[in-house]
Enzyme design. Structure first.
Site, PDB file in Angstrom:
ATOM      1  N   LYS A  54       0.765  -1.081   0.141  1.00 43.27           N
ATOM      2  CA  LYS A  54      -0.049   0.150  -0.038  1.00 43.27           C
ATOM      3  C   LYS A  54       0.819   1.148  -0.065  1.00 43.27           C
ATOM      4  O   LYS A  54       0.439   2.142  -0.776  1.00 43.27           O
ATOM      5  CB  LYS A  54      -0.894  -0.132   1.290  1.00 43.27           C
ATOM      6  CG  LYS A  54      -1.947  -1.027   1.106  1.00 43.27           C
ATOM      7  CD  LYS A  54      -2.771  -1.255   2.749  1.00 43.27           C
ATOM      8  CE  LYS A  54      -3.605  -2.488   2.059  1.00 43.27           C
ATOM      9  NZ  LYS A  54      -4.335  -2.744   3.616  1.00 43.27           N
ATOM     10  N   GLN A  98      -3.912  -1.149   9.709  1.00 43.55           N
ATOM     11  CA  GLN A  98      -4.051  -2.553   9.049  1.00 43.55           C
ATOM     12  C   GLN A  98      -4.564  -3.444   9.968  1.00 43.55           C
ATOM     13  O   GLN A  98      -4.229  -3.737  11.298  1.00 43.55           O
ATOM     14  CB  GLN A  98      -2.410  -3.038   8.789  1.00 43.55           C
ATOM     15  CG  GLN A  98      -2.251  -4.159   8.072  1.00 43.55           C
ATOM     16  CD  GLN A  98      -2.837  -4.220   6.611  1.00 43.55           C
ATOM     17  OE1 GLN A  98      -2.932  -3.247   6.123  1.00 43.55           O
ATOM     18  NE2 GLN A  98      -3.659  -5.101   6.333  1.00 43.55           N
ATOM     19  N   ASP A 121     -10.365   3.422   4.419  1.00 47.31           N
ATOM     20  CA  ASP A 121     -10.995   1.992   4.072  1.00 47.31           C
ATOM     21  C   ASP A 121     -12.217   1.897   4.356  1.00 47.31           C
ATOM     22  O   ASP A 121     -12.974   0.785   4.131  1.00 47.31           O
ATOM     23  CB  ASP A 121     -10.423   1.250   5.513  1.00 47.31           C
ATOM     24  CG  ASP A 121      -9.307   0.466   5.060  1.00 47.31           C
ATOM     25  OD1 ASP A 121      -8.990   0.246   3.666  1.00 47.31           O
ATOM     26  OD2 ASP A 121      -8.403  -0.159   5.869  1.00 47.31           O
TER      27      ASP A 121
END
Ligand code: NAP
Length: 283
Positions: A54, A98, A121
């Site tokens: 990412k 994460q 997200d």
């Protein structure tokens, strides 16, 4: 019937180029660079790889890489303090925690500290509400990637009978809502659905996110349907999906492979969300 294989890598590359161009324009016009803060807690090797990918993709798109690595024994308060600091920092456009977090941390409480404007997200309670109401906000990346693939292949959603297999907060549930906002007739299949094969065979578009390798075969799919496989599994050293790909060749009209289907779209949509987040914060 010739089955068209949906090339997720090609579409993801197109999205990355589009985002990089828009990031350069944003930076030029505002004098500020969009920034993505990734938070990794602990040393889980798989999570390290995901975060590294990412960060690399963000840098390649001209997005500032603002990474924070915390030890695996970081306390809940400590992680929350980091999220709050990033939330208040104008250089940070997007915040990504994460997952999974180490045992003992309350992931939902940590995620919910992210302001919706920085929730790249799309996993906070507020973002879920904004999605449910179809209001401006940031949508979860993998479901957005599925829509981008369908749009790129001009597969119509309005009026289509869509069946989504799986109802997770990460994939199935937001995807069903996104499809509903695009005027599909949406059914969600889950582990308690009765006669699930019959339900799946109704689908013009079948999206599978069950997390079970090879769950779906020809007997679940109407001839000529589009099949999108979200599943990813390492089986015998090879990546496989939830769908028995070979069985659907010559049966489905469009089909995603694993790897190279939905997978590459997730990071591309994360980059797009980071740019959107920067734009939302400027507005
Ligand atoms: P998850 O949280 O485990 O959810 C799985 C869902 O499938 C649940 O809702 C479950 O139903 C349902 N299900 C399980 N067995 C079923 C069955 N036999 N028939 C119908 N439904 C069934 O998984 P997830 O996070 O959504 O991920 C799904 C898959 O996508 C995994 O393989 C994951 O690795 C992959 N994934 C890929 C990407 C990507 O970037 N491509 C991103 C995220 C996830 P219940 O709710 O009733 O238990």
């Amino acid at each position: 019937m010739a089955t068209r294989i949906i090339d997720g890598k090609a579409t993801a590359d197109d999205v990355r180029v589009e985002v990089a161009t828009a990031v350069a324009a944003f930076t030029h016009s505002t004098g500020t660079t969009p920034g993505l803060a990734t938070i990794l807690v602990g040393d889980d090797p798989a999570s390290e790889v995901y975060v590294r990918n990412k960060r690399r993709a963000a840098s390649a798109a001209g997005i500032a890489d603002l990474h924070v690595h915390l030890p695996g024994d970081a306390a809940q308060d400590e992680v929350i303090r980091v999220v709050d600091k990033l939330a208040a920092d104008p250089a940070v456009s997007g915040i990504l925690v994460q997952l999974p977090l180490p045992d003992g941390l309350d992931a939902a409480a940590i995620i919910d500290r992210i302001p919706w404007q920085k929730d790249v997200d799309g996993l906070t309670t507020t973002s879920a509400g904004l999605l449910a109401r179809d209001q401006i906000g940031l949508r979860p990346c993998t479901p957005s990637g599925v829509l981008t693939l369908l749009d790129a292949h001009e597969i119509p959603l309005a009026g289509a009978e869509v069946v989504v297999v799986g109802r997770s907060e990460l994939v199935g549930r937001p995807l069903a809502q996104l499809m509903l906002h695009r005027h599909s007739t949406v059914t969600t299949v889950h582990s308690r659905t009765r006669n699930s094969s019959d339900v799946m065979r109704r689908a013009d578009i079948l999206v599978v996110a069950a997390g079970i390798p090879g769950l779906i075969g020809r007997e679940h799919v109407k001839k000529g349907a589009t099949v999108i496989d979200v599943g990813i599994h390492r089986v015998g050293g090879r990546l496989r999906g939830d769908v028995r790909f070979d069985e659907l060749l010559g049966h489905a009209s469009h089909l995603t492979p694993v790897p190279g289907g939905v997978g590459p779209m997730t990071i591309a949509e994360l980059l797009r969300n980071t740019l959107r987040a920067a734009e939302i914060q400027r507005a």
